[in-house]
Design a protein around this motif. Structure first.
Motif, PDB file in Angstrom:
ATOM      1  N   LEU A  57     -49.287  81.018 -43.300  1.00  0.00           N
ATOM      2  CA  LEU A  57     -48.617  81.938 -44.528  1.00  0.00           C
ATOM      3  C   LEU A  57     -47.218  82.179 -44.031  1.00  0.00           C
ATOM      4  CD1 LEU A  57     -49.045  82.994 -47.503  1.00  0.00           C
ATOM      5  CD2 LEU A  57     -49.980  84.852 -46.357  1.00  0.00           C
ATOM      6  N   THR A  86     -43.839  81.359 -45.927  1.00  0.00           N
ATOM      7  CA  THR A  86     -42.976  82.026 -46.594  1.00  0.00           C
ATOM      8  C   THR A  86     -41.637  82.157 -46.101  1.00  0.00           C
ATOM      9  OG1 THR A  86     -43.644  84.066 -45.137  1.00  0.00           O
ATOM     10  CG2 THR A  86     -44.871  83.642 -47.506  1.00  0.00           C
ATOM     11  N   ARG A  99     -44.823  80.226 -55.077  1.00  0.00           N
ATOM     12  CA  ARG A  99     -45.302  81.818 -55.281  1.00  0.00           C
ATOM     13  C   ARG A  99     -46.971  81.621 -54.617  1.00  0.00           C
ATOM     14  NH1 ARG A  99     -47.145  84.231 -60.700  1.00  0.00           N
ATOM     15  NH2 ARG A  99     -49.297  83.339 -60.179  1.00  0.00           N
ATOM     16  N   PHE A 100     -46.845  82.567 -53.612  1.00  0.00           N
ATOM     17  CA  PHE A 100     -48.237  82.872 -52.895  1.00  0.00           C
ATOM     18  C   PHE A 100     -49.107  83.981 -53.291  1.00  0.00           C
ATOM     19  CE2 PHE A 100     -45.614  80.294 -50.136  1.00  0.00           C
ATOM     20  CZ  PHE A 100     -46.375  79.220 -49.647  1.00  0.00           C
ATOM     21  N   THR A 101     -50.383  83.851 -53.724  1.00  0.00           N
ATOM     22  CA  THR A 101     -51.493  84.847 -53.674  1.00  0.00           C
ATOM     23  C   THR A 101     -52.484  84.684 -52.675  1.00  0.00           C
ATOM     24  OG1 THR A 101     -51.073  84.793 -56.373  1.00  0.00           O
ATOM     25  CG2 THR A 101     -53.028  85.906 -55.509  1.00  0.00           C
ATOM     26  N   PRO A 134     -45.409  92.270 -49.349  1.00  0.00           N
ATOM     27  CA  PRO A 134     -45.626  91.738 -50.874  1.00  0.00           C
ATOM     28  C   PRO A 134     -44.255  91.829 -51.801  1.00  0.00           C
ATOM     29  CG  PRO A 134     -46.637  93.908 -50.729  1.00  0.00           C
ATOM     30  CD  PRO A 134     -46.237  93.596 -49.372  1.00  0.00           C
ATOM     31  N   GLN A 165     -42.803  86.869 -54.731  1.00  0.00           N
ATOM     32  CA  GLN A 165     -43.158  85.227 -54.239  1.00  0.00           C
ATOM     33  C   GLN A 165     -44.491  85.406 -53.648  1.00  0.00           C
ATOM     34  OE1 GLN A 165     -40.919  84.331 -56.853  1.00  0.00           O
ATOM     35  NE2 GLN A 165     -41.557  82.553 -55.422  1.00  0.00           N
ATOM     36  N   LEU A 166     -44.944  86.890 -53.184  1.00  0.00           N
ATOM     37  CA  LEU A 166     -46.032  86.924 -52.149  1.00  0.00           C
ATOM     38  C   LEU A 166     -46.909  88.066 -52.731  1.00  0.00           C
ATOM     39  CD1 LEU A 166     -47.456  86.051 -49.674  1.00  0.00           C
ATOM     40  CD2 LEU A 166     -46.026  87.801 -48.285  1.00  0.00           C
ATOM     41  N   LEU A 206     -46.475  90.713 -43.038  1.00  0.00           N
ATOM     42  CA  LEU A 206     -46.124  90.189 -44.354  1.00  0.00           C
ATOM     43  C   LEU A 206     -45.921  91.403 -45.352  1.00  0.00           C
ATOM     44  CD1 LEU A 206     -49.044  87.843 -44.614  1.00  0.00           C
ATOM     45  CD2 LEU A 206     -47.000  87.343 -44.262  1.00  0.00           C
TER      46      LEU A 206
END
Length: 269
Positions: A17, A21, A29-31, A46, A49-50, A44
């Protein structure tokens, strides 16, 4: 916008991840869902896009994803699939990095006709130098194959394979492989210390040699040619290679190691 749902952000999932990113643009777009993840520890933050959460229910709206990445341990894959079910539509690609769980097993859990990919990255993902091979079932479209290649090539080297059973050998070669080089480096350090070098000097020289050799291999892609280049006839390197067994005993040892790991992978499947 490619919508990616990742279930699991442990060591491997978190490493992938972070690489994704950094390497991929605004087209993704990452969930990310993980009830135990240390987001701050993973570095990370938020943003649009995250999205980071403990359960999918934390996020309102349509959960359907273009790609669902299952980055959990094999024993947790069934639970991960249940948690991801609201995001899996008819056109969703499911990508699993769980060793030993067949595509048919995942299709049985999700539903017949689902596009499924099994990928085997390795620990190099921690430094965006993963080596990944993947198998796609017949339902995976050319466009989906391109997306998978884009994701994994952004964090290292990527290859497709055409036979799912080959993933057992790939597990043995590249999945477990870094440990073989680490073990040899450990042995060289210990032997150098036993022969009289200080711990510090032995470590610097052995580790530096392994790193530089890896970079030479990356540039040339020709291990045999590099070996010949470094080996003067009747010199010190030739003597050491003779002691290692050169292409005979050393080759047999490598074959035994790969077969032992491959056989264990089959047992665990």
């Amino acid at each position: 916008m490619t919508r990616v749902l990742m279930i699991g952000a442990g060591r491997m999932g978190g490493a992938m991840l972070k690489g994704w990113t950094k390497a991929l643009g605004d087209g993704f777009r990452f969930t990310v869902i993980d009830p135990h993840a240390d987001w701050q520890g993973l570095g990370l933050t938020p943003g649009p896009q995250l999205l980071l959460g403990r359960t999918l229910d934390e996020f309102p709206g349509d959960h359907t994803a273009d790609i669902v990445v299952l980055a959990t341990k094999p024993q947790n894959l069934e639970t991960a699939l249940q948690g991801a079910r609201p995001a899996i539509g008819a056109g969703t690609l499911v990508v699993s990095i769980a060793a030993g769980v067949a595509t048919r097993t995942m299709q049985d859990a999700i539903g017949a006709g689902q596009a499924v990919v099994r990928a085997m990255p390795n620990v190099g993902a921690l430094v965006s130098r993963s080596v990944t091979a993947a198998f796609a079932n017949p339902e995976v479209s050319p466009a989906q194959r391109d997306l998978v290649a884009e994701l994994f090539a952004s964090i290292g080297a990527f290859s497709w394979i055409e036979t799912e059973a080959d993933l057992h050998l790939i597990t043995a070669l590249s999945g477990s492989g870094p440990a073989y080089y680490f073990a040899f480096c450990e042995a060289m350090i210990a032997s150098a210390i036993a022969a009289g070098l200080s711990d510090e000097v032995a470590r610097v020289l052995a580790i530096g040699t392994l790193v530089s050799a890896g970079r030479l291999l990356e540039d040339s892609g020709d291990p045999a040619g590099l070996r010949v280049m470094v080996t003067s006839p009747k010199g010190t390197t030739a003597a050491a290679l003779d002691a290692l067994g050169d292409g005979g005993a050393l080759g047999a040892l490598a074959a035994r190691a790969l077969e032992a790991a491959r056989a264990r992978s089959v047992e665990m499947a």
